[in-house]
Design an enzyme around this catalytic site. Sequence first.
Site, mmCIF file in Angstrom:
data_model
loop_
_atom_site.group_PDB
_atom_site.id
_atom_site.type_symbol
_atom_site.label_atom_id
_atom_site.label_comp_id
_atom_site.label_asym_id
_atom_site.label_seq_id
_atom_site.Cartn_x
_atom_site.Cartn_y
_atom_site.Cartn_z
ATOM 1 N N LYS A 1 -5.412 1.360 17.459
ATOM 2 C CA LYS A 1 -5.814 0.136 16.754
ATOM 3 C C LYS A 1 -4.567 -0.589 16.230
ATOM 4 O O LYS A 1 -3.958 -0.174 15.245
ATOM 5 C CB LYS A 1 -6.715 0.465 15.554
ATOM 6 C CG LYS A 1 -7.350 -0.793 14.972
ATOM 7 C CD LYS A 1 -7.517 -0.775 13.472
ATOM 8 C CE LYS A 1 -6.448 -1.471 12.708
ATOM 9 N NZ LYS A 1 -6.197 -2.889 12.966
ATOM 10 N N GLU B 1 7.892 -4.006 -2.946
ATOM 11 C CA GLU B 1 8.264 -4.479 -1.614
ATOM 12 C C GLU B 1 7.767 -5.913 -1.432
ATOM 13 O O GLU B 1 6.591 -6.202 -1.654
ATOM 14 C CB GLU B 1 7.633 -3.572 -0.546
ATOM 15 C CG GLU B 1 8.086 -3.923 0.846
ATOM 16 C CD GLU B 1 7.422 -3.067 1.915
ATOM 17 O OE1 GLU B 1 6.179 -2.946 1.893
ATOM 18 O OE2 GLU B 1 8.142 -2.517 2.768
ATOM 19 N N GLU C 1 3.810 6.317 7.609
ATOM 20 C CA GLU C 1 5.105 5.660 7.394
ATOM 21 C C GLU C 1 4.822 4.355 6.664
ATOM 22 O O GLU C 1 4.064 3.529 7.163
ATOM 23 C CB GLU C 1 5.817 5.382 8.727
ATOM 24 C CG GLU C 1 6.417 6.618 9.360
ATOM 25 C CD GLU C 1 7.469 7.293 8.495
ATOM 26 O OE1 GLU C 1 8.051 6.646 7.605
ATOM 27 O OE2 GLU C 1 7.678 8.500 8.684
ATOM 28 N N CYS D 1 10.473 -2.526 7.275
ATOM 29 C CA CYS D 1 10.348 -1.524 6.218
ATOM 30 C C CYS D 1 11.724 -1.055 5.759
ATOM 31 O O CYS D 1 11.894 -0.597 4.640
ATOM 32 C CB CYS D 1 9.532 -0.340 6.714
ATOM 33 S SG CYS D 1 10.125 0.259 8.306
HETATM 34 P P1 NAP Z 1 -1.149 -2.894 6.271
HETATM 35 O O1 NAP Z 1 -1.803 -4.094 5.743
HETATM 36 O O2 NAP Z 1 -1.145 -1.665 5.478
HETATM 37 O O3 NAP Z 1 -1.831 -2.646 7.709
HETATM 38 C C1 NAP Z 1 -1.371 -1.642 8.579
HETATM 39 C C2 NAP Z 1 -2.471 -1.303 9.561
HETATM 40 O O4 NAP Z 1 -3.548 -0.679 8.855
HETATM 41 C C3 NAP Z 1 -3.073 -2.503 10.271
HETATM 42 O O5 NAP Z 1 -3.401 -2.170 11.598
HETATM 43 C C4 NAP Z 1 -4.334 -2.758 9.461
HETATM 44 O O6 NAP Z 1 -5.333 -3.453 10.186
HETATM 45 C C5 NAP Z 1 -4.760 -1.348 9.169
HETATM 46 N N1 NAP Z 1 -5.677 -1.196 8.052
HETATM 47 C C6 NAP Z 1 -5.848 -2.000 6.984
HETATM 48 N N2 NAP Z 1 -6.808 -1.513 6.164
HETATM 49 C C7 NAP Z 1 -7.274 -0.365 6.739
HETATM 50 C C8 NAP Z 1 -8.261 0.588 6.398
HETATM 51 N N3 NAP Z 1 -8.991 0.463 5.279
HETATM 52 N N4 NAP Z 1 -8.473 1.635 7.224
HETATM 53 C C9 NAP Z 1 -7.743 1.784 8.345
HETATM 54 N N5 NAP Z 1 -6.792 0.893 8.734
HETATM 55 C C10 NAP Z 1 -6.543 -0.159 7.935
HETATM 56 O O7 NAP Z 1 0.390 -3.195 6.655
HETATM 57 P P2 NAP Z 1 0.989 -4.453 7.428
HETATM 58 O O8 NAP Z 1 0.922 -5.642 6.527
HETATM 59 O O9 NAP Z 1 0.382 -4.555 8.792
HETATM 60 O O10 NAP Z 1 2.504 -4.004 7.631
HETATM 61 C C11 NAP Z 1 3.493 -4.157 6.672
HETATM 62 C C12 NAP Z 1 3.745 -2.851 5.957
HETATM 63 O O11 NAP Z 1 4.108 -1.858 6.907
HETATM 64 C C13 NAP Z 1 4.921 -2.914 4.989
HETATM 65 O O12 NAP Z 1 4.586 -2.252 3.795
HETATM 66 C C14 NAP Z 1 6.029 -2.168 5.721
HETATM 67 O O13 NAP Z 1 7.016 -1.603 4.882
HETATM 68 C C15 NAP Z 1 5.246 -1.136 6.440
HETATM 69 N N6 NAP Z 1 6.018 -0.610 7.574
HETATM 70 C C16 NAP Z 1 6.527 0.651 7.472
HETATM 71 C C17 NAP Z 1 7.288 1.170 8.499
HETATM 72 C C18 NAP Z 1 7.829 2.566 8.429
HETATM 73 O O14 NAP Z 1 8.038 3.154 9.487
HETATM 74 N N7 NAP Z 1 8.053 3.132 7.259
HETATM 75 C C19 NAP Z 1 7.537 0.408 9.643
HETATM 76 C C20 NAP Z 1 7.008 -0.878 9.699
HETATM 77 C C21 NAP Z 1 6.234 -1.377 8.665
HETATM 78 P P3 NAP Z 1 -5.528 -5.056 10.113
HETATM 79 O O15 NAP Z 1 -4.255 -5.652 9.611
HETATM 80 O O16 NAP Z 1 -5.836 -5.431 11.514
HETATM 81 O O17 NAP Z 1 -6.689 -5.271 9.205
#
Ligand code: NAP
Length: 483
Positions: free
Chosen positions: A173, A381, A248, A282
């Site tokens: 997903k 962040e 992560e 990140c």
């Molecule tokens: P996010 O809002 O947490 O979403 C991540 C994924 O989780 C998306 O596919 C999202 O789907 C899904 N999701 C949301 N709510 C969910 C739920 N209740 N159950 C299951 N899945 C759910 O993060 P983002 O805005 O996409 O990405 C930015 C974040 O990623 C930042 O905090 C960044 O630091 C972090 N990041 C970390 C790393 C690392 O390796 N440490 C690398 C890259 C990014 P939808 O968006 O389709 O709803």
Amino acid sequence: MTVKQNYIDGEWVDSAAAPIVDRNPSDVEDVVGSYAAADAAQTRRAIEAARAAFPAWSRSSIQERADLLDAVGGKILARAQEIGRLLAREEGKTLKEGVGETVRAAHVFKFHAGQALRIAGDLLDSPRKGISVLVQREPVGVIGIITPWNFPIAIPAWKIAPALAYGNCVVFKPASLVPGCAHAIAELLAESGCPRGVFNLVVGSGREVGDVLVGAPEVDAISFTGSVETGRGLAARAVGSMKKIQLEMGGKNPLIVLDDADLDNAVECAIQGAFYSTGQRCTATSRVILTPGIYARFRAALVEKARALVVGDALDEKTQIGPAVDATQLKTDLDYISVGQKEGARLVAGGDRAPAPKNGFYIAPTIFEDVHNQMRIAREEIFGPVASILRAKNYEEALAIANDTPFGLSAGICTTSLKHADHFRRNAQVGLAMINAPTAGVDYHVPFGGVKASSYGPREQGVNAVEFYTRIKTVYTNVSIGG
Ligand code: NAP
């Protein structure tokens, strides 16, 4: 415009729900594509398909798995310009960054093609006479892979490739903001002869599709990358069905610059770390911690370089900084800029939307000074091109500030002192320590991940990926039985 379908049980599948419209953040008039939104029932079908495919795939030959992953890696490389362009169009990083990320994804597939051939165990003697002990690795089962929008091809690659290499089946997903790259991966796996059910793509929201994956008892493990908030909630649910989990998450990555640093290199590290990929990494540098002897020189050079960065359409070759990914992220960035001003930090570069020829989410690279480490802009962040400059009396105070954060993903130091570099290497509370190098920018053949709130579970990437994508079985054999 045709609606691109989900890939379930070896078939491309439509959906009755309204499609997800993928728009270019550099120019919202440009529609990148329309993607069928999977619902809960389709997600359950994808899980069933993966479950049904698992017995055969888990026993498939390592050559078959290696060949599949190698073929996908080769096809990604051959189409790197086209997929990189798609990536830049849907996510907003520059074309050069998009192609670079695509090539990296290809290398990840090829690396794990090799890893499929190297699944090893340990044969040990036993303290008991006549017994031998074998510690062997086995696939985990069905892996739910949930990814963020900011690395739309590299992060899926570094989860999908090892999952398949070690004999697991996948339900993937992607973030619904970036279905295009996810669809490209599914197409390449299908074209490369991936057996039905082994890999499934379900594009849809986290609340619906993600939630089904996390809750389903038939899913054995979840590998998630995203925000801390989502990760925490998801982990609590996943543990309910005793899943293996790997998270992560975010960062608030510091870069320490000491008096004895090479100034040009240090400024370049800060510029790249804080602003490239629009700060949407990140591992982005968000706190630059300076000691007194370099403060004025470094600040002047950093501000000058940041102001000169070219913000614009991701596909324009002159562009160095693309747009924020969408209106929500742009608003978050601007909201944090006003939080910083209210907290008493002083803007020395940027601070607002950037002028741009097109209707996109452009924001100027922004620098605050007079920031102290308890301010929200230094603790939370932001995920945009916003960096804070903090003062430290000396190295010891700089390190204390660097470590004073709930996160622990990446931290850097710029110094020519071997003593301080070595102390930092040992004492930075992070998973990635960078010496005279930007906090962002990592290799695919070595472990990746953090400590504290940044990560949970085994490391991703490189040879360490085997930890998450396999289980261990310990086999005792009484070798004294029989002839
Ligand atoms: P996010 O809002 O947490 O979403 C991540 C994924 O989780 C998306 O596919 C999202 O789907 C899904 N999701 C949301 N709510 C969910 C739920 N209740 N159950 C299951 N899945 C759910 O993060 P983002 O805005 O996409 O990405 C930015 C974040 O990623 C930042 O905090 C960044 O630091 C972090 N990041 C970390 C790393 C690392 O390796 N440490 C690398 C890259 C990014 P939808 O968006 O389709 O709803």
